[in-house]
Design an enzyme around this catalytic site. Structure first.
Site, mmCIF file in Angstrom:
data_model
loop_
_atom_site.group_PDB
_atom_site.id
_atom_site.type_symbol
_atom_site.label_atom_id
_atom_site.label_comp_id
_atom_site.label_asym_id
_atom_site.label_seq_id
_atom_site.Cartn_x
_atom_site.Cartn_y
_atom_site.Cartn_z
ATOM 1 N N PRO A 249 0.821 -1.222 0.000
ATOM 2 C CA PRO A 249 0.000 0.000 0.000
ATOM 3 C C PRO A 249 0.852 1.269 0.000
ATOM 4 C CG PRO A 249 -0.589 -1.469 1.833
ATOM 5 C CD PRO A 249 0.628 -2.040 1.196
ATOM 6 N N ASP B 144 11.231 -3.434 -8.538
ATOM 7 C CA ASP B 144 11.830 -4.414 -7.652
ATOM 8 C C ASP B 144 12.968 -3.712 -6.930
ATOM 9 O OD1 ASP B 144 11.586 -7.165 -6.776
ATOM 10 O OD2 ASP B 144 13.610 -7.456 -7.552
ATOM 11 N N SER B 145 13.128 -3.981 -5.638
ATOM 12 C CA SER B 145 14.158 -3.265 -4.897
ATOM 13 C C SER B 145 14.677 -4.111 -3.757
ATOM 14 C CB SER B 145 13.598 -1.943 -4.369
ATOM 15 O OG SER B 145 12.388 -2.153 -3.680
ATOM 16 N N PHE C 201 10.887 1.549 6.480
ATOM 17 C CA PHE C 201 10.541 0.130 6.638
ATOM 18 C C PHE C 201 11.689 -0.673 6.043
ATOM 19 C CE2 PHE C 201 8.899 1.665 2.626
ATOM 20 C CZ PHE C 201 9.217 0.673 1.714
ATOM 21 N N TYR D 213 14.980 -2.456 5.360
ATOM 22 C CA TYR D 213 16.335 -2.337 5.887
ATOM 23 C C TYR D 213 16.704 -0.889 6.233
ATOM 24 C CZ TYR D 213 16.917 -7.141 4.154
ATOM 25 O OH TYR D 213 16.789 -8.494 3.928
ATOM 26 N N ASP D 214 15.725 0.029 6.209
ATOM 27 C CA ASP D 214 16.014 1.441 6.482
ATOM 28 C C ASP D 214 16.805 1.668 7.772
ATOM 29 O OD1 ASP D 214 14.907 2.413 4.145
ATOM 30 O OD2 ASP D 214 12.978 2.953 5.030
ATOM 31 N N ARG E 209 14.307 4.495 -4.396
ATOM 32 C CA ARG E 209 12.984 4.493 -5.005
ATOM 33 C C ARG E 209 12.556 5.906 -5.393
ATOM 34 N NH1 ARG E 209 10.566 1.980 -1.374
ATOM 35 N NH2 ARG E 209 11.171 -0.041 -2.181
#
Lengths: 211, 211
Positions: free
Chosen positions: B10, B70-71, B158, B160-161, B187
């Site tokens: 979301p 994709d990231s 969120f 690995y931040d 991103r």
């Protein structure tokens, strides 16, 4: 900050300079080196792979962040040929205009040999940015879809422009004004994506994160 | 025109909607389909390859131009791991927050086992746009360079931040404001390049080439 542009094509260098100078970059060309840089072997299977090879090699050789591009045409009925061989499809002899003529003639002839097939094709442009250590920071790839015209049409542009017909317009890329061509070309699209990325990169390098 | 966004996240859907709606696109989510779409197998070796698999599969399944991303994170001392396995590095059990915690713990532990090594790492985001026939129209890939922090720091973001430390700022991505994070995140960078490309694409689809 300085930005090395890995091209020896004066037209591409001018296009890049027009986009990058307003963003505050000092554009450095390959020719500005005190000695000739070793030319990397562009032997990747894709445009993106070759752009990466050039960005990495020249960035490390000059110790500067480097922008490299690779582009060409893919024809579906020829299984994607000329593809990464676009520039030298009919050989590497002669000046640019002679090579363009020979490449276009070879493409028409190869397609004629396939008989009555769909003539779908596209221009592809891949751009890669690597830092002085060769680390890839940004990549982009854009296409310009069309069909191969029955014969050469138009005097503008260069390369395969007189053969790529834009179906909606009924004109080849060589029949468009430079502004029309840039608005829809593979390189125009990829360069605008690059510029959007570089605007952020310039702010970060200046140590003033947008917040 | 309609644009399918191939994500069930979301947060990512909201970010995309914020960028794309002002450009005149009607954003369609995967959930809006009358029946569940078959989920493609994301088995490529690279983020760009997985983005391509998703854009192609969903574009053809829905008959709409589709944007997929994709990231993940690459850690040099782990030979690029977790890489394309970032989301399920420590398994796929539990809700997102639990998976995040397990992934971060596994990354710190894997790195600790390597002893005193350089902790260089980067977030990578690849975005791909394919048309209803599955033809790739545009791709981009951007990175956010950093080092792995000794322990989790910060409550924002969120994934690995909390582990990716931005050396110039001395803060992890989870310690930045959403605006600061977006300005430098992989991103954010890739999305701005996408938006620059889509602005042209929107004009072309509307049949009004910029000239």
């Amino acid at each position: 900050m300085k930005l090395l542009i890995a091209t020896t094509n004066p037209g591409k260098l001018r296009e890049m300079r027009e986009v990058l100078t307003p963003l505050g970059f000092e554009v450095v060309s390959l020719e500005s080196a005190s000695r000739a840089l070793p030319e990397p072997v562009e032997d990747a299977a894709t445009f993106a792979g070759n752009a990466r090879i050039k960005a990495d090699a020249y960035a490390r050789a000059r110790g500067l962040t480097c922008v490299a591009e690779d582009s060409g045409i893919e024809v579906d009925a020829l299984d994607g040929a000329p593809g990464v061989h676009s520039a030298r499809y009919a050989g590497s002899a002669g000046v640019r205009e002679e090579r363009d003529r020979a490449n276009n003639a070879k493409l028409l002839s190869a397609l004629a040999q396939r008989g009555p097939v769909a003539r779908d094709a596209r221009f592809v442009c891949a751009i890669c940015v690597a830092d002085a250590a060769g680390q890839v920071l940004f990549e982009t790839r854009a296409t310009c879809e069309g069909v191969i015209a029955p014969e050469l049409r138009g005097e503008g542009g260069f390369g395969y422009d007189p053969l790529l017909l834009v179906p909606e317009l009924g004109l080849t890329m060589a029949q468009l004004s430079p502004e029309q061509k840039n608005a829809r070309s593979h390189r125009g699209q990829a360069t605008r994506a690059l510029a959007a990325w570089l605007a952020t990169y310039a702010r970060q390098q200046a140590g003033t994160p947008r917040s």
